[in-house]
Design an enzyme around this catalytic site. Structure first.
Site, PDB file in Angstrom:
ATOM      1  N   ASP A  84     -26.245 -16.807  16.062  1.00 54.20           N
ATOM      2  CA  ASP A  84     -26.723 -16.617  17.434  1.00 54.20           C
ATOM      3  C   ASP A  84     -28.057 -17.350  17.672  1.00 54.20           C
ATOM      4  O   ASP A  84     -28.615 -17.962  16.761  1.00 54.20           O
ATOM      5  CB  ASP A  84     -26.865 -15.098  17.672  1.00 54.20           C
ATOM      6  CG  ASP A  84     -26.533 -14.698  19.100  1.00 54.20           C
ATOM      7  OD1 ASP A  84     -26.568 -15.559  19.991  1.00 54.20           O
ATOM      8  OD2 ASP A  84     -26.261 -13.500  19.320  1.00 54.20           O
ATOM      9  N   GLU A  92     -24.961 -20.657  20.969  1.00 55.67           N
ATOM     10  CA  GLU A  92     -26.188 -20.874  21.756  1.00 55.67           C
ATOM     11  C   GLU A  92     -25.853 -20.896  23.240  1.00 55.67           C
ATOM     12  O   GLU A  92     -26.609 -21.415  24.047  1.00 55.67           O
ATOM     13  CB  GLU A  92     -26.976 -22.102  21.278  1.00 55.67           C
ATOM     14  CG  GLU A  92     -26.213 -23.401  21.149  1.00 55.67           C
ATOM     15  CD  GLU A  92     -25.915 -24.034  22.495  1.00 55.67           C
ATOM     16  OE1 GLU A  92     -24.870 -23.667  23.095  1.00 55.67           O
ATOM     17  OE2 GLU A  92     -26.679 -24.926  22.941  1.00 55.67           O
ATOM     18  N   TRP A  93     -24.683 -20.292  23.552  1.00 58.65           N
ATOM     19  CA  TRP A  93     -24.275 -20.002  24.942  1.00 58.65           C
ATOM     20  C   TRP A  93     -24.095 -21.258  25.805  1.00 58.65           C
ATOM     21  O   TRP A  93     -24.229 -21.206  27.023  1.00 58.65           O
ATOM     22  CB  TRP A  93     -25.282 -19.043  25.606  1.00 58.65           C
ATOM     23  CG  TRP A  93     -25.753 -17.966  24.674  1.00 58.65           C
ATOM     24  CD1 TRP A  93     -24.951 -17.078  24.016  1.00 58.65           C
ATOM     25  CD2 TRP A  93     -27.101 -17.690  24.262  1.00 58.65           C
ATOM     26  NE1 TRP A  93     -25.728 -16.257  23.220  1.00 58.65           N
ATOM     27  CE2 TRP A  93     -27.040 -16.605  23.358  1.00 58.65           C
ATOM     28  CE3 TRP A  93     -28.339 -18.244  24.578  1.00 58.65           C
ATOM     29  CZ2 TRP A  93     -28.187 -16.080  22.747  1.00 58.65           C
ATOM     30  CZ3 TRP A  93     -29.469 -17.711  23.987  1.00 58.65           C
ATOM     31  CH2 TRP A  93     -29.397 -16.641  23.087  1.00 58.65           C
ATOM     32  N   ASP A 117     -22.553 -14.404  27.824  1.00 56.64           N
ATOM     33  CA  ASP A 117     -21.632 -13.380  27.302  1.00 56.64           C
ATOM     34  C   ASP A 117     -20.598 -12.935  28.325  1.00 56.64           C
ATOM     35  O   ASP A 117     -20.941 -12.590  29.466  1.00 56.64           O
ATOM     36  CB  ASP A 117     -22.426 -12.146  26.866  1.00 56.64           C
ATOM     37  CG  ASP A 117     -23.252 -12.407  25.620  1.00 56.64           C
ATOM     38  OD1 ASP A 117     -23.308 -13.568  25.159  1.00 56.64           O
ATOM     39  OD2 ASP A 117     -23.829 -11.436  25.100  1.00 56.64           O
TER      40      ASP A 117
HETATM   41  C1  GLA Z   1     -25.621 -12.376  22.016  1.00 55.30           C
HETATM   42  C2  GLA Z   1     -24.244 -12.983  21.788  1.00 55.30           C
HETATM   43  C3  GLA Z   1     -23.191 -11.876  21.826  1.00 55.30           C
HETATM   44  C4  GLA Z   1     -23.502 -10.844  20.758  1.00 55.30           C
HETATM   45  C5  GLA Z   1     -24.908 -10.290  20.966  1.00 55.30           C
HETATM   46  C6  GLA Z   1     -25.341  -9.414  19.815  1.00 55.30           C
HETATM   47  O1  GLA Z   1     -25.743 -11.866  23.317  1.00 55.30           O
HETATM   48  O2  GLA Z   1     -23.946 -13.962  22.739  1.00 55.30           O
HETATM   49  O3  GLA Z   1     -21.898 -12.406  21.624  1.00 55.30           O
HETATM   50  O4  GLA Z   1     -23.398 -11.432  19.495  1.00 55.30           O
HETATM   51  O5  GLA Z   1     -25.870 -11.342  21.084  1.00 55.30           O
HETATM   52  O6  GLA Z   1     -26.657  -8.949  19.940  1.00 55.30           O
END
Ligand code: GLA
Length: 396
Positions: free
Chosen positions: A156, A189-190, A211
């Site tokens: 993450d 890293e979204w 997310d």
């Molecule tokens: C981030 C990630 C999620 C999850 C949370 C856990 O938001 O994108 O998928 O892993 O952290 O804290």
């Protein structure tokens, strides 16, 4: 030795010492892993920090007894919160109350079921839930994961101020390779630095968005987003996914209760058409027949797992209705007729739109009805429920 030979030798040594290590992370995905999109389960969407060895054991049991394993699900991944601190030697330690038997024993248990075991860490100083991150401990952590028998690492991006995504993920990627155990590396890293442009060869999959939330259309101030928004953000990413390097639109919400069955079928259909990793995010110990039916539909999963590994894309945008298509092996095509709107609507696809001759005859199979619909010439049309899909396989 002549001066020229000495110069060539010096050049070779220089190339070996400097150029080769820098090239390593650019190699195609290591160890031939993730040739098709990884399938498994991850604790986060349903359980957040409420993880324990009991939950993981029971989930592994349920993955087998529910038929999920037979349908292709393999990795059992613990997300954030399994870790509490580092010991005096800097070794990462699991929560002793929630994981009293330790990670090696848990990995052994998961392996004894014929499944694979995964963990989560973070490139920064702390994870998103404030647990110890891997920054400065990458090699130590990678060796520890390998010793425990970890097969999958989700990594993450919280608490990474001043860090560079490519450098940080490359460092952990190298550390995992050097640890000597084949470990699927999941970059999270979204989508913030367009990982589809730099991550092939660094990791096997990369998140493309914030997310996912268990809703059709909703958003959170911190970046969480509904399923429909995530689908829309995948539209232009189809050139970047393929064997060993997948776009990851996040884990599944199927079965978590806040969407309708039609919406969950749309969710699952799209993830399969997008050749997305299929990480179930629900409670496998307690699935309704409807949830199980969606998650284990082998014909839809076969679209996801098609060996060509081509990501599907949108081929028609009609406002409330859309058509998406994924080329499959054997000259077949998977097609989603999608109705985003709130009233039932006809949606059609022409053979020309999916790259077939306009007058061609092709067999059409409905993948949710599990029914051969017959031979169609030139086009196919169906009425699609609101928020629903009709997903077909077209075989010329
Ligand atoms: C981030 C990630 C999620 C999850 C949370 C856990 O938001 O994108 O998928 O892993 O952290 O804290």
């Amino acid at each position: 030795m002549t001066g020229q030979i000495r110069r060539i030798r010096a050049l070779c040594i220089f190339a070996f010492l400097f150029a080769v290590p820098h090239l390593r992370a650019e190699e195609p995905a290591f160890d031939g892993l993730a040739k098709t999109p990884p399938m498994g389960w991850n604790s986060w969407n349903k359980f957040a920090c409420d993880v324990s060895e009991e939950l993981i054991r029971e989930t592994a049991d349920a993955m087998v007894s529910s038929g999920m394993k037979d349908a292709g699900y393999e990795y059992v991944v613990i997300d954030d919160c399994w870790q509490v601190a580092r010991d005096e030697n800097g070794n990462i330690a699991p929560d002793p109350e929630r994981f009293p038997s330790g990670m090696k024993a848990l990995a052994d248990y998961v392996h004894s079921k014929g499944l694979k075991f995964g963990l989560y860490s973070d490139a920064g100083t702390k994870t998103c839930q404030g647990r110890p991150g891997s920054r400065g401990f990458e090699e130590k952590d990678a060796r520890q994961y390998a010793a425990w028998g970890v097969d999958y690492l989700k990594y993450d991006w919280c608490n990474t101020e001043g860090m560079d995504t490519r450098e940080a993920y490359t460092r952990m990627s190298r550390a995992l390779r050097d640890a000597g155990r084949p470990i699927v590396f999941s970059i999270c890293e979204w989508g913030s630095t367009q990982p589809w442009l730099w991550a092939p060869g660094v990791g096997h999959l990369w998140r493309t968005t914030g997310d996912i939330q268990d809703c059709w259309e909703c958003s959170q101030s911190w970046g969480g987003m509904g399923m429909l928004h995530i689908i829309d953000l995948q539209e232009n990413l189809y050139p970047y996914g393929g064997p060993g390097h997948w776009n990851d639109p996040d884990m599944l919400e199927v079965g978590n209760g806040k969407m309708t069955a039609a919406e969950y079928r749309s969710h699952f259909s799209f993830w399969c058409l997008l050749a997305a990793p299929l990480m179930a995010g629900n409670d496998l110990r307690d699935m309704t027949p409807e949830t199980k039916d969606i998650l284990t539909n082998r014909e839809v999963i076969a679209v996801d797992q098609d060996p060509l590994g081509i990501q599907g894309r949108k081929i028609h945008d009609g406002g409330a209705v859309e058509v998406w298509m994924k080329p499959l092996s054997g000259a077949a095509r998977a097609v989603i007729l999608f109705n985003r709107g709130s009233v039932k609507a006809p949606v059609s696809v022409s053979w020309e739109q999916i790259g077939l001759a306009p007058e061609m005859e092709a067999e059409v199979r409905d993948l949710w009805a599990r029914e051969d619909l017959g031979v169609f010439k030139g086009r196919f049309v169906s009425r699609v429920d609101p928020h629903g899909v009709v997903m077909i396989r077209v075989q010329p």
